[in-house]
Motif scaffolding. Structure first.
Motif, PDB file in Angstrom:
ATOM      1  N   GLU A   4     -12.660 -11.636  11.374  1.00  0.00           N
ATOM      2  CA  GLU A   4     -12.031 -10.348  11.717  1.00  0.00           C
ATOM      3  C   GLU A   4     -12.114  -9.305  10.608  1.00  0.00           C
ATOM      4  O   GLU A   4     -12.654  -8.241  10.810  1.00  0.00           O
ATOM      5  CB  GLU A   4     -10.554 -10.489  12.187  1.00  0.00           C
ATOM      6  CG  GLU A   4     -10.220 -11.723  13.027  1.00  0.00           C
ATOM      7  CD  GLU A   4     -11.098 -11.959  14.238  1.00  0.00           C
ATOM      8  OE1 GLU A   4     -11.984 -11.149  14.513  1.00  0.00           O
ATOM      9  OE2 GLU A   4     -10.944 -13.006  14.906  1.00  0.00           O
ATOM     10  N   THR A   5     -11.554  -9.580   9.424  1.00  0.00           N
ATOM     11  CA  THR A   5     -11.525  -8.523   8.415  1.00  0.00           C
ATOM     12  C   THR A   5     -11.246  -9.107   7.030  1.00  0.00           C
ATOM     13  O   THR A   5     -10.513 -10.092   6.910  1.00  0.00           O
ATOM     14  CB  THR A   5     -10.432  -7.478   8.776  1.00  0.00           C
ATOM     15  OG1 THR A   5     -10.324  -6.530   7.715  1.00  0.00           O
ATOM     16  CG2 THR A   5      -9.069  -8.118   8.993  1.00  0.00           C
ATOM     17  N   PRO A   6     -11.806  -8.492   5.995  1.00  0.00           N
ATOM     18  CA  PRO A   6     -11.460  -8.943   4.643  1.00  0.00           C
ATOM     19  C   PRO A   6     -10.132  -8.338   4.176  1.00  0.00           C
ATOM     20  O   PRO A   6      -9.674  -8.655   3.070  1.00  0.00           O
ATOM     21  CB  PRO A   6     -12.611  -8.399   3.793  1.00  0.00           C
ATOM     22  CG  PRO A   6     -13.203  -7.275   4.570  1.00  0.00           C
ATOM     23  CD  PRO A   6     -12.882  -7.490   6.017  1.00  0.00           C
ATOM     24  N   SER A   7      -9.514  -7.464   4.971  1.00  0.00           N
ATOM     25  CA  SER A   7      -8.274  -6.804   4.540  1.00  0.00           C
ATOM     26  C   SER A   7      -7.065  -7.700   4.820  1.00  0.00           C
ATOM     27  O   SER A   7      -6.770  -8.012   5.979  1.00  0.00           O
ATOM     28  CB  SER A   7      -8.123  -5.472   5.284  1.00  0.00           C
ATOM     29  OG  SER A   7      -6.775  -5.094   5.327  1.00  0.00           O
ATOM     30  N   GLU A   8      -6.355  -8.090   3.759  1.00  0.00           N
ATOM     31  CA  GLU A   8      -5.158  -8.940   3.907  1.00  0.00           C
ATOM     32  C   GLU A   8      -4.106  -8.237   4.771  1.00  0.00           C
ATOM     33  O   GLU A   8      -3.413  -8.872   5.560  1.00  0.00           O
ATOM     34  CB  GLU A   8      -4.550  -9.244   2.527  1.00  0.00           C
ATOM     35  CG  GLU A   8      -5.292 -10.285   1.723  1.00  0.00           C
ATOM     36  CD  GLU A   8      -4.977 -11.738   2.132  1.00  0.00           C
ATOM     37  OE1 GLU A   8      -3.811 -12.041   2.442  1.00  0.00           O
ATOM     38  OE2 GLU A   8      -5.920 -12.547   2.146  1.00  0.00           O
TER      39      GLU A   8
ATOM     40  N   LEU B  46      -5.083  -8.474   8.382  1.00  0.00           N
ATOM     41  CA  LEU B  46      -4.915  -9.859   8.849  1.00  0.00           C
ATOM     42  C   LEU B  46      -3.446 -10.151   9.107  1.00  0.00           C
ATOM     43  O   LEU B  46      -3.083 -10.781  10.111  1.00  0.00           O
ATOM     44  CB  LEU B  46      -5.464 -10.851   7.814  1.00  0.00           C
ATOM     45  CG  LEU B  46      -6.985 -10.925   7.693  1.00  0.00           C
ATOM     46  CD1 LEU B  46      -7.391 -11.756   6.487  1.00  0.00           C
ATOM     47  CD2 LEU B  46      -7.613 -11.497   8.970  1.00  0.00           C
ATOM     48  N   ALA B  47      -2.582  -9.653   8.213  1.00  0.00           N
ATOM     49  CA  ALA B  47      -1.137  -9.866   8.389  1.00  0.00           C
ATOM     50  C   ALA B  47      -0.681  -9.130   9.646  1.00  0.00           C
ATOM     51  O   ALA B  47       0.084  -9.660  10.455  1.00  0.00           O
ATOM     52  CB  ALA B  47      -0.379  -9.378   7.156  1.00  0.00           C
ATOM     53  N   GLU B  48      -1.193  -7.922   9.826  1.00  0.00           N
ATOM     54  CA  GLU B  48      -0.796  -7.110  10.994  1.00  0.00           C
ATOM     55  C   GLU B  48      -1.109  -7.840  12.300  1.00  0.00           C
ATOM     56  O   GLU B  48      -0.299  -7.845  13.218  1.00  0.00           O
ATOM     57  CB  GLU B  48      -1.558  -5.775  10.937  1.00  0.00           C
ATOM     58  CG  GLU B  48      -1.425  -4.932  12.194  1.00  0.00           C
ATOM     59  CD  GLU B  48      -2.458  -3.792  12.216  1.00  0.00           C
ATOM     60  OE1 GLU B  48      -2.681  -3.166  11.160  1.00  0.00           O
ATOM     61  OE2 GLU B  48      -3.035  -3.546  13.291  1.00  0.00           O
ATOM     62  N   CYS B  49      -2.261  -8.494  12.376  1.00  0.00           N
ATOM     63  CA  CYS B  49      -2.637  -9.131  13.645  1.00  0.00           C
ATOM     64  C   CYS B  49      -2.236 -10.606  13.682  1.00  0.00           C
ATOM     65  O   CYS B  49      -2.657 -11.341  14.571  1.00  0.00           O
ATOM     66  CB  CYS B  49      -4.121  -8.949  13.935  1.00  0.00           C
ATOM     67  SG  CYS B  49      -5.208  -9.876  12.859  1.00  0.00           S
TER      68      CYS B  49
ATOM     69  N   SER C  27      -3.632  -0.948  10.018  1.00  0.00           N
ATOM     70  CA  SER C  27      -3.624  -0.970   8.548  1.00  0.00           C
ATOM     71  C   SER C  27      -4.965  -0.594   7.932  1.00  0.00           C
ATOM     72  O   SER C  27      -5.066  -0.501   6.712  1.00  0.00           O
ATOM     73  CB  SER C  27      -3.263  -2.367   8.039  1.00  0.00           C
ATOM     74  OG  SER C  27      -2.223  -2.912   8.779  1.00  0.00           O
ATOM     75  N   ASP C  28      -6.008  -0.447   8.758  1.00  0.00           N
ATOM     76  CA  ASP C  28      -7.325  -0.119   8.200  1.00  0.00           C
ATOM     77  C   ASP C  28      -7.331   1.282   7.591  1.00  0.00           C
ATOM     78  O   ASP C  28      -6.828   2.235   8.197  1.00  0.00           O
ATOM     79  CB  ASP C  28      -8.406  -0.181   9.303  1.00  0.00           C
ATOM     80  CG  ASP C  28      -8.844  -1.605   9.600  1.00  0.00           C
ATOM     81  OD1 ASP C  28      -8.451  -2.521   8.853  1.00  0.00           O
ATOM     82  OD2 ASP C  28      -9.572  -1.803  10.598  1.00  0.00           O
TER      83      ASP C  28
ATOM     84  N   CYS D 178      -3.172 -15.116  17.315  1.00  0.00           N
ATOM     85  CA  CYS D 178      -3.639 -13.826  16.807  1.00  0.00           C
ATOM     86  C   CYS D 178      -3.213 -12.767  17.827  1.00  0.00           C
ATOM     87  O   CYS D 178      -3.326 -12.983  19.037  1.00  0.00           O
ATOM     88  CB  CYS D 178      -5.147 -13.848  16.632  1.00  0.00           C
ATOM     89  SG  CYS D 178      -5.664 -15.248  15.616  1.00  0.00           S
ATOM     90  N   GLU D 179      -2.761 -11.630  17.323  1.00  0.00           N
ATOM     91  CA  GLU D 179      -2.106 -10.651  18.191  1.00  0.00           C
ATOM     92  C   GLU D 179      -3.019 -10.118  19.299  1.00  0.00           C
ATOM     93  O   GLU D 179      -2.567  -9.794  20.391  1.00  0.00           O
ATOM     94  CB  GLU D 179      -1.597  -9.469  17.332  1.00  0.00           C
ATOM     95  CG  GLU D 179      -0.642  -8.566  18.083  1.00  0.00           C
ATOM     96  CD  GLU D 179      -0.386  -7.233  17.384  1.00  0.00           C
ATOM     97  OE1 GLU D 179      -1.245  -6.774  16.601  1.00  0.00           O
ATOM     98  OE2 GLU D 179       0.672  -6.635  17.645  1.00  0.00           O
TER      99      GLU D 179
END
Ligand code: B12
Length: 496
Positions: free
Chosen positions: A281-285, A288-291, A325-326, A179-180
């Protein structure tokens, strides 16, 4: 040689459990396992003492006694570590420093005679050999990773065990993911390096032998980093151990792909695991892709969490906002996700860039860093210049904390969780201390607390509908007091 091992103070943070400790009559949440491991790597003939500043003060007499102070710590303990170094310098006691704080930023510290960095299993013997020949260097470090099969049983007798809420054991170090924002792979590598089952059982025996029968934290970065090995080599002997001597409930950290292995979850429950911390971490795909948190993408994480809870493992989790990306919609999405999941212990932090991570390198190159992190990503600070308007980000972050730790939402989550949870196989024995904790919760939450209506409603519901889980409800109600207090400190307006 007389060595004083010192563990600096952990400030009032999410994981300090400061406001929960008074209910259970404990001084600190967890012992300094690294320091106790270092103690076991020192020559047997040396005298050793431990001063954990979270339990007791450092006295002048302690410093007078010592030939060396061996100092450890995490970044979050930076200030306390500096004070210890200052006192050692004044007392004329040389300091040997190691552990994650110094491994990450030793160049920021003056007054330390020797830095013994990275994993002590590798660097400490080099220092000791040089010391014996009167030519110790200033800095010892390595890019290699230790073979944990050579790691000794920590010297538990140095610790005042009864003062801690839980004790700890480590089976593996390292994590297969990258993870980034995470520095685990930089510090401990990609491959899960493990101890043998015999080593782990010897450590548990040593805790048991010293009279411990409470909870034990398996402090692995990701316990399921090597599922096959865990299933084959550790869990079966652990189950036999619990049946023979046990009654020690375990908790640990794992990745969400735990939900894919029903057999593994069953074995973990059998072996005494009752709870896992997962980096959601986050529900945002997109975020998640970003990190690069690939293991969390393309899955229904709510369904995964429920599956884990139903298998008998409470899910505690970490969440992050502040990804590039948020969008402003993320705040309500996080609240909805957390409420729906029944994750009662939800650590929500601002994205921070820690040295040694790909995130740090990327943002440094982009000129988007403001110095170092505080070491605690739940204190409402960040060293990142965000893409989102910063005021909006902070307001959204505060909104999440206020929402999820409001009594109404906290107890609603607790109820959702209890409704799913399968009773753990191994539970702490009923003791006078636990009865006292219950009595204190009745007084301070049930009578004096502003959340009292919610407390009684959920407690009575548990009592009638899930009577076997009353103790879980009481524990989480107590934790709630701590989390609410800490989150209020973060969200209150700054003094001008
Ligand atoms: C258990 C744990 C905790 C416990 C603390 C228990 C305690 N009292 O120490 C809790 C849950 C409280 C905790 C909290 C946090 N933690 Co933590 N935690 C861990 C974890 C998983 C295990 C620590 C452990 O016991 N390791 C086993 C021992 C054997 O290893 P060790 O301590 O590193 O010691 C070895 C070496 O470092 C060295 N060593 C250590 N001390 C010394 C001293 C000397 C003199 C020498 C020579 C050598 C030496 O020798 C040891 C043997 O090799 C580690 C990850 C890890 N794999 O270590 C993260 C870790 C220590 N935590 C980390 C972080 C970031 C946090 C939090 C900020 C998370 C958060 N967002 O809130 C909070 C901070 C505190 C808080 N908010 O309350 C980071 C620290 C990074 C840093 N540079 O400081 C780590 C490394 C994880 C990571 N992602 O990188 N944590």
């Amino acid at each position: 040689m007389k060595v004083l091992l010192v563990y600096p103070k952990i400030p009032e943070t999410f994981w300090s459990f400061k406001h929960a400790l008074k209910f259970v009559g404990k001084k600190a949440a967890f012992p300094p396992l690294g320091v106790l491991t270092v103690a076991a790597l020192l020559p047997e003939s040396w005298s050793k003492r431990l001063v954990d500043l979270n339990i007791q003060p450092l006295k002048d007499a302690d410093l007078k006694w010592a030939d060396y102070v061996f100092l450890s710590g995490m970044t979050v303990q930076r200030e306390s570590a500096r004070e210890v170094i200052k006192r050692c310098n004044l007392a004329g006691v040389p300091v040997v420093a190691g552990g994650p704080l110094f491994t990450t930023e030793h160049e920021n510290f003056e007054g330390v005679a020797h830095f013994v960095l990275n994993e002590a299993e590798i660097t400490l013997p080099l220092f000791l050999a040089d010391l014996e020949h009167n030519r110790p260097r200033h800095v010892y470090r390595t890019s290699e990773f230790a073979d944990l099969r050579q790691s000794p049983t920590p010297l538990w007798h140095l610790a005042d065990m009864k003062k801690y809420m839980a004790l700890s054991v480590q089976y593996s170090r390292g994590c297969p993911f990258q993870c980034e924002f995470c520095n685990v792979t930089t510090l401990f590598g990609h491959r899960a390096r493990t101890k043998t089952a015999d080593q782990v059982l010897a450590e548990l025996d040593s805790l048991h032998g010293l009279g411990w029968n409470g909870k034990v934290f398996f402090v692995d970065d990701n316990l399921i980093g090597n599922k096959a090995q865990l299933t084959k080599e550790l869990l079966p002997p652990l189950i036999r151990w619990q049946n023979r001597v046990g009654h020690m409930p375990f908790f640990t950290q794992a990745s969400i792909n735990l939900a894919d292995s029903a057999d593994l979850m069953d074995l973990m429950r059998e072996a005494g695991f009752e709870s896992v911390f997962i980096g959601i971490e986050t529900p945002s795909e997109e975020s998640l892709a970003e990190c690069n948190k690939k293991q969390n993408t393309r899955r229904d994480m709510i369904a995964d969490i429920k599956r884990i809870q139903r298998a008998g493992l409470e899910v505690q989790a970490g969440f992050i906002v502040g990804f590039d990306s948020d969008t402003p919609a993320i705040f309500q999405r996080q609240i909805d996700f957390i409420q729906k999941s029944g994750i009662v212990v939800a650590m929500v932090g601002l994205l921070q860039a820690v040295q040694g991570t790909p995130l740090y390198d990327r943002l440094k190159l982009a000129g988007r860093l403001r110095g170092d992190t505080s070491g605690d990503n739940v204190d409402g600070t960040s060293n990142i210049i965000p893409l989102m308007d910063e005021k909006l980000l902070m307001a959204g972050y505060h909104k999440i904390l206020s929402a999820i730790y409001s009594p109404k939402n906290y107890y609603a989550r607790l109820k959702t969780f209890i409704g799913e949870y399968r009773r753990p196989k191994v539970e702490e024995k009923l003791s006078l201390r636990r009865l006292r904790a219950f009595a204190r919760s009745v007084l301070s939450i049930g009578i004096l607390g502003r959340e009292r209506i919610h407390y009684w409603k959920v407690l009575c519901w548990t009592f009638f509908v899930h009577p076997a889980l009353v103790s879980q409800t009481v524990s989480l109600a107590i934790y709630g007091v701590h989390f609410r207090t800490v989150c209020t400190l973060v969200t209150r307006p700054a003094k001008v």
